[in-house]
Design a protein around this motif. Structure first.
Motif, PDB file in Angstrom:
ATOM      1  N   ASP A   4       0.821  -1.202   0.000  1.00  0.00           N
ATOM      2  CA  ASP A   4       0.000   0.000   0.000  1.00  0.00           C
ATOM      3  C   ASP A   4       0.859   1.258   0.000  1.00  0.00           C
ATOM      4  O   ASP A   4       0.443   2.306  -0.443  1.00  0.00           O
ATOM      5  CB  ASP A   4      -0.881   0.021   1.249  1.00  0.00           C
ATOM      6  N   PHE A   6       3.208   2.047  -1.765  1.00  0.00           N
ATOM      7  CA  PHE A   6       3.474   2.599  -3.091  1.00  0.00           C
ATOM      8  C   PHE A   6       2.205   2.978  -3.836  1.00  0.00           C
ATOM      9  O   PHE A   6       2.222   3.163  -5.032  1.00  0.00           O
ATOM     10  CB  PHE A   6       4.309   1.626  -3.917  1.00  0.00           C
ATOM     11  N   ASN A   8       1.065   5.635  -3.673  1.00  0.00           N
ATOM     12  CA  ASN A   8       1.267   7.050  -3.954  1.00  0.00           C
ATOM     13  C   ASN A   8       2.387   7.204  -4.984  1.00  0.00           C
ATOM     14  O   ASN A   8       3.516   6.807  -4.743  1.00  0.00           O
ATOM     15  CB  ASN A   8       1.637   7.760  -2.651  1.00  0.00           C
ATOM     16  N   PRO A   9       2.058   7.792  -6.134  1.00  0.00           N
ATOM     17  CA  PRO A   9       3.041   7.834  -7.214  1.00  0.00           C
ATOM     18  C   PRO A   9       4.269   8.666  -6.878  1.00  0.00           C
ATOM     19  O   PRO A   9       5.381   8.323  -7.297  1.00  0.00           O
ATOM     20  CB  PRO A   9       2.272   8.437  -8.387  1.00  0.00           C
ATOM     21  N   ALA A  10       4.072   9.750  -6.131  1.00  0.00           N
ATOM     22  CA  ALA A  10       5.223  10.596  -5.806  1.00  0.00           C
ATOM     23  C   ALA A  10       6.243   9.788  -5.007  1.00  0.00           C
ATOM     24  O   ALA A  10       7.452   9.863  -5.235  1.00  0.00           O
ATOM     25  CB  ALA A  10       4.762  11.814  -5.010  1.00  0.00           C
ATOM     26  N   ARG A  11       5.721   8.987  -4.076  1.00  0.00           N
ATOM     27  CA  ARG A  11       6.578   8.156  -3.255  1.00  0.00           C
ATOM     28  C   ARG A  11       7.299   7.112  -4.120  1.00  0.00           C
ATOM     29  O   ARG A  11       8.483   6.866  -3.982  1.00  0.00           O
ATOM     30  CB  ARG A  11       5.709   7.467  -2.226  1.00  0.00           C
ATOM     31  N   PHE A  12       6.545   6.514  -5.029  1.00  0.00           N
ATOM     32  CA  PHE A  12       7.155   5.517  -5.908  1.00  0.00           C
ATOM     33  C   PHE A  12       8.267   6.139  -6.745  1.00  0.00           C
ATOM     34  O   PHE A  12       9.346   5.572  -6.897  1.00  0.00           O
ATOM     35  CB  PHE A  12       6.106   4.884  -6.818  1.00  0.00           C
ATOM     36  N   ARG A  14      10.133   8.687  -6.099  1.00  0.00           N
ATOM     37  CA  ARG A  14      11.329   8.966  -5.317  1.00  0.00           C
ATOM     38  C   ARG A  14      12.172   7.713  -5.153  1.00  0.00           C
ATOM     39  O   ARG A  14      13.380   7.726  -5.335  1.00  0.00           O
ATOM     40  CB  ARG A  14      10.947   9.547  -3.953  1.00  0.00           C
ATOM     41  N   TRP A  82      -6.511  -6.605  -5.374  1.00  0.00           N
ATOM     42  CA  TRP A  82      -6.285  -5.464  -4.483  1.00  0.00           C
ATOM     43  C   TRP A  82      -6.388  -4.130  -5.214  1.00  0.00           C
ATOM     44  O   TRP A  82      -6.225  -3.089  -4.613  1.00  0.00           O
ATOM     45  CB  TRP A  82      -4.936  -5.609  -3.784  1.00  0.00           C
ATOM     46  N   ARG A  83      -6.609  -4.184  -6.515  1.00  0.00           N
ATOM     47  CA  ARG A  83      -6.749  -2.955  -7.295  1.00  0.00           C
ATOM     48  C   ARG A  83      -5.585  -1.997  -7.069  1.00  0.00           C
ATOM     49  O   ARG A  83      -5.759  -0.784  -6.979  1.00  0.00           O
ATOM     50  CB  ARG A  83      -8.065  -2.246  -6.962  1.00  0.00           C
ATOM     51  N   PRO A  85      -2.835   0.374  -7.988  1.00  0.00           N
ATOM     52  CA  PRO A  85      -2.646   1.110  -9.238  1.00  0.00           C
ATOM     53  C   PRO A  85      -1.292   0.846  -9.890  1.00  0.00           C
ATOM     54  O   PRO A  85      -1.160   0.917 -11.106  1.00  0.00           O
ATOM     55  CB  PRO A  85      -2.782   2.567  -8.818  1.00  0.00           C
ATOM     56  N   LEU A  86      -0.296   0.525  -9.079  1.00  0.00           N
ATOM     57  CA  LEU A  86       1.033   0.279  -9.638  1.00  0.00           C
ATOM     58  C   LEU A  86       1.048  -1.004 -10.470  1.00  0.00           C
ATOM     59  O   LEU A  86       1.781  -1.120 -11.456  1.00  0.00           O
ATOM     60  CB  LEU A  86       2.054   0.191  -8.490  1.00  0.00           C
ATOM     61  N   LYS A 223       7.871   4.978 -14.792  1.00  0.00           N
ATOM     62  CA  LYS A 223       8.052   6.412 -14.594  1.00  0.00           C
ATOM     63  C   LYS A 223       7.435   7.182 -15.762  1.00  0.00           C
ATOM     64  O   LYS A 223       6.682   8.141 -15.578  1.00  0.00           O
ATOM     65  CB  LYS A 223       9.556   6.683 -14.500  1.00  0.00           C
ATOM     66  N   ASP A 225       5.143   6.144 -17.822  1.00  0.00           N
ATOM     67  CA  ASP A 225       3.684   6.005 -17.837  1.00  0.00           C
ATOM     68  C   ASP A 225       3.032   6.905 -16.790  1.00  0.00           C
ATOM     69  O   ASP A 225       1.921   7.411 -16.993  1.00  0.00           O
ATOM     70  CB  ASP A 225       3.281   4.552 -17.576  1.00  0.00           C
ATOM     71  N   LEU A 226       3.727   7.077 -15.666  1.00  0.00           N
ATOM     72  CA  LEU A 226       3.197   7.972 -14.631  1.00  0.00           C
ATOM     73  C   LEU A 226       3.089   9.386 -15.157  1.00  0.00           C
ATOM     74  O   LEU A 226       2.093  10.083 -14.947  1.00  0.00           O
ATOM     75  CB  LEU A 226       4.125   7.968 -13.414  1.00  0.00           C
TER      76      LEU A 226
END
Lengths: 242, 221, 72, 223
Positions: A4, A6, A8-12, A14, A82-83, A85-86, A223, A225-226
């Motif tokens: 969970d 990750f 958050n995309p910003a966290r990923f 980094r 778990w849906r 997003p990553l 990255k 794709d984000l």
């Protein structure tokens, strides 16, 4: 929950940015040493002569073909249950890399087979299974991009990947069965347990190098794709503003 | 379960009133098979040797051709949404629709396969095995095909996508279907081949409703 | 020079060994190039359009997204 | 008394937020009219309420219990009439209606036959009973689609533009059916552009729940 974290995309991003240089470095070192060991140190095979050196690019590619597909299947479970997003991004970014490795495994296998068998293609059980795996990859990629809504494509591809994953052992078994019915057992055995250590080390180095190469590309593609998703958000915001 | 029965009855009624669809599939099957002698020559022994393969490959293509009508019309007119909302679990709905699909394509294909066998000079002794293998194999084709048909609802170029998704998954059925008939022709035991076909059918019976229902839910979103 | 020639010859299997390695390099390089090219293009477009909306820069990423905006 | 409630509901389509922080409470016998411009999310809201579309946030409550605890059990309480009429061209009017009705338990003890006749009568389709679906006009198709409401045991009706293509007489019949349903404790949620005469219905304007035009947080943290 660890995964969970990750969500958050910003966290990923980094974490990815921190890990990427190490991945690139390790990939380069492993591939370089694998190439050196494979081309200069490893001995020629007493039966296959120097052609055995194809093994060092062929076998790791075949490993990756399977490994990446397994990863896509795992990502698909994470996505559907778990849906996360990553997971969708990881699956869609993995598929072209896996397909490229599968293609490499096929072509290098064929190039290795030509001097051994005398023809470019034999319906050898191993090659045939890899060919079917290649088709599974193509189907997955085509389905991912077949919808106007990228989320729908990702979810549909996840279902397909899981169905395909259940089928891979069945396909492998059926092709082995079919092959023994129609052909004498192949004289051509890639690798095998009795491999000489001087041949094993380059194989391991190349295998790890391929794996890290995949991880590096995967991070870069996620990255990218984000950023693509963020651009789409900008697009829709602009539409709303208009 | 009465609800699932209602869906089967309705799909059969629809197929009966649009008979030309099922007839077209059978015609395609026979016509495509009839092309092979022009390709490989009219030599009787050779035709007999390739007969099992030709019958299975063309049956497989015929099923592929029929997959579009499995969900597409229901998707476009909103029926699929209502089915998803009904008390019948969507997994049963998928099974019911696949069963109706098999009754209107697989069964006619099995019935017309002997005709091709005769055209290809295949020994009659292998006909029971062919029928039995198709009886176990064609439901699998419908089941796996349903997953592909459901996944491509609403897709661009859905029609060309389905073969790409479904054909690789059809290969095990094709292999064991042909090997069963080959074994019968050569006088080997056919039981193991048929058991494997039955095993694949059982796995598909579990996987297809789950994957198909998941795909239909995605399509309804 | 002879050592080099025998190396290239690969015990007369050079015609198969070198295309294998060559194709591997080409495909892997293509994967890297296409990935990087797309990444660069998107980074540039994002940089260009970042000013389009007065978006609050939130480098820390401390805010937990409601899992919602997901799947886009 | 049972009530249908939405709390803090949010929905997005293709990665784009269409409404957020949407609340309503609908008591037994209540009616809710959804209004909003094209694309404001009326249909999406109805599909979320029906359980066809997963909301990205918020929850639904029925009888004080969260719908998510047992979504299948909740679905027995709704009858959804969407854009698609779900009419098969080769089946007759009666066959079409009978198929959909018989997927559900019968509304009353007397069984399906009486119910089907009653439903056809309600929307003046009795004369068309044996006409195949392909011969119906768009208004007639809409009436056939609406007649499912009469046979359904569901407490909540979800209607997406129910009056499209209806003539004045049919419109009156629909309004009467809605009134009767509510008198029995049923609830109606309808998205409509045309005036639909429903006594003391609550009005829900979707533009009130439109997300802010620029959502910087979404921009930074969305996938």
């Amino acid at each position: 929950m660890a995964f969970d974290y990750f969500a958050n995309p910003a966290r990923f991003l980094r974490l990815a940015n921190a890990v990427l240089p190490w991945c690139v470095g390790a990939t380069v070192i492993l591939l370089a040493s694998g190439l050196y060991l494979g081309l200069f140190v490893a001995p020629a095979d007493y039966q296959q002569g120097e052609s055995v050196r194809i093994m060092y690019v062929h076998v790791p590619a075949a490993w990756m073909a399977m490994f990446v597909y397994t990863n896509i299947a795992i990502a698909s479970i994470l996505s559907l249950i778990w849906r996360h997003p990553l997971a969708d991004l990881a699956a869609s970014a993995s598929a072209p890399i896996g397909a490229a490795f599968t293609f490499l495994a096929l072509v290098t296998g064929s190039l290795w087979g030509k001097p051994m068998w005398g023809t470019w293609w034999v319906w050898d059980a191993r090659l045939t299974s890899v060919l079917i795996l290649f088709f599974l990859y193509l189907g997955h990629m085509a389905l991912t991009h077949a919808f106007d809504n990228p989320a729908r494509g990702a979810k549909a591809a996840a279902v397909l990947a899981l169905v395909g994953f259940v089928n891979v052992p069945i396909i492998k078994f059926s092709v082995d069965w079919w092959n023994t019915l129609h052909q004498p057992a192949s004289v051509f055995r890639a690798g095998g347990p009795t491999i000489h250590p001087d041949m094993l080390w380059p194989l391991i180095a190349m295998g790890l190098g391929y794996t890290l190469f995949y991880i590096t590309l995967l991070l870069l593609r996620i990255k990218s794709d984000l950023i693509g998703a963020r651009l789409r958000t900008l697009d829709s915001l602009r539409q709303d503003a208009a | 379960m009465t609800g699932a029965g209602g869906i089967i009855a309705r799909d059969l009624k629809l197929a009966l009133r649009q008979r030309s669809d099922a007839v077209m599939i059978v015609l395609f099957f026979v016509l495509t098979a009839a092309l092979f002698p022009f390709g490989v020559g009219p030599e009787a022994n050779q035709l007999a040797a390739i007969a099992p393969g030709v019958i299975w490959v063309t049956a497989l293509l015929a099923v592929l051709l029929s997959l579009e009508r499995l969900f597409l019309a229901d998707y476009e007119d909103g029926s699929l949404e209502l089915m998803a909302l009904s008390p019948v679990p969507l997994e049963f709905t998928v099974l019911a629709k696949v069963f109706a699909h098999w009754l209107t394509t697989g069964l006619p294909l099995i019935a017309s396969a002997p005709l091709i066998a005769v055209l290809f000079n295949m020994p009659a002794s292998a006909l029971p095995t062919l029928a039995f293998a198709m009886l176990l194999g064609t439901p699998t084709l419908s089941l796996i095909g349903a997953i592909g048909a459901a996944l491509t609802l609403g897709a661009r170029r859905g029609g060309v996508l389905v073969p790409l998704l479904v054909l690789p998954l059809y290969i095990p059925t094709l292999i064991f279907g042909v090997s069963a008939v080959d074994a019968a022709l050569l006088g080997f035991p056919v039981r193991p081949h048929l058991l494997l076909l039955a095993g694949i059918l059982l796995i598909s019976l579990v996987v297809s409703p789950l994957a198909g229902a998941a795909a239909l839910r995605q399509a309804n979103e | 020079m002879d050592a080099f020639r025998t190396f290239i010859d690969m015990g007369s299997y050079g015609d198969y060994v070198w295309p294998s390695y060559g194709l591997t390099v080409v495909i892997m390089a293509w994967l890297v190039m296409s990935t990087l090219r797309r990444l660069r293009a998107r980074e540039q477009e994002l940089a260009r359009r970042q000013g389009e909306f007065p978006a609050r820069r939130n480098r820390g990423g401390a805010i937990d997204t409601p899992k919602d905006a997901a799947s886009s | 008394m049972s009530a249908f409630e939405a709390r803090n509901l949010a929905c997005s389509r293709a990665g784009r937020r269409i409404f957020a922080a949407l609340d309503f409470t609908l008591p037994a016998g209540g009616a809710l009219i959804l209004r909003g411009a094209n694309g404001s999310g009326k249909s999406s809201l109805l599909r979320v309420l029906a359980g066809l579309l997963a909301p990205v946030g918020g929850e639904l409550h029925w009888d004080g219990k969260a719908v998510n605890d047992d979504p299948e059990a909740f679905q027995d309480n709704i009858c959804y009439v969407g854009h698609g009429n779900a009419i098969k061209p080769v089946l007759t009017v009666h066959e079409n209606l009978a198929f959909w009705s018989k997927l559900y338990p019968p509304k009353s003890a007397e069984g399906y036959d009486g119910l089907l006749d009653q439903a056809l009568e309600t929307f003046s389709l009795t004369a068309l009973r044996d006409v195949p679906g392909r011969q119906l006009s768009s208004g007639q198709s809409r009436r056939l689609s609406l007649s499912r409401l009469i046979t359904s045991p569901a407490r909540i009706w979800l209607l997406d533009e129910p009056s499209v293509g209806l003539d004045d007489v049919s419109l009156k019949r629909l309004e009467a059916a809605i009134a009767e349903h509510r008198a029995g404790g049923g609830m109606v949620i309808a998205a409509t552009h045309t005036p639909l005469d429903i006594a003391d219905a609550d009005l829900l304007l979707l533009q009130d729940f439109a997300p802010p035009a620029i959502d910087p947080e979404l921009l930074e943290n969305s996938w």
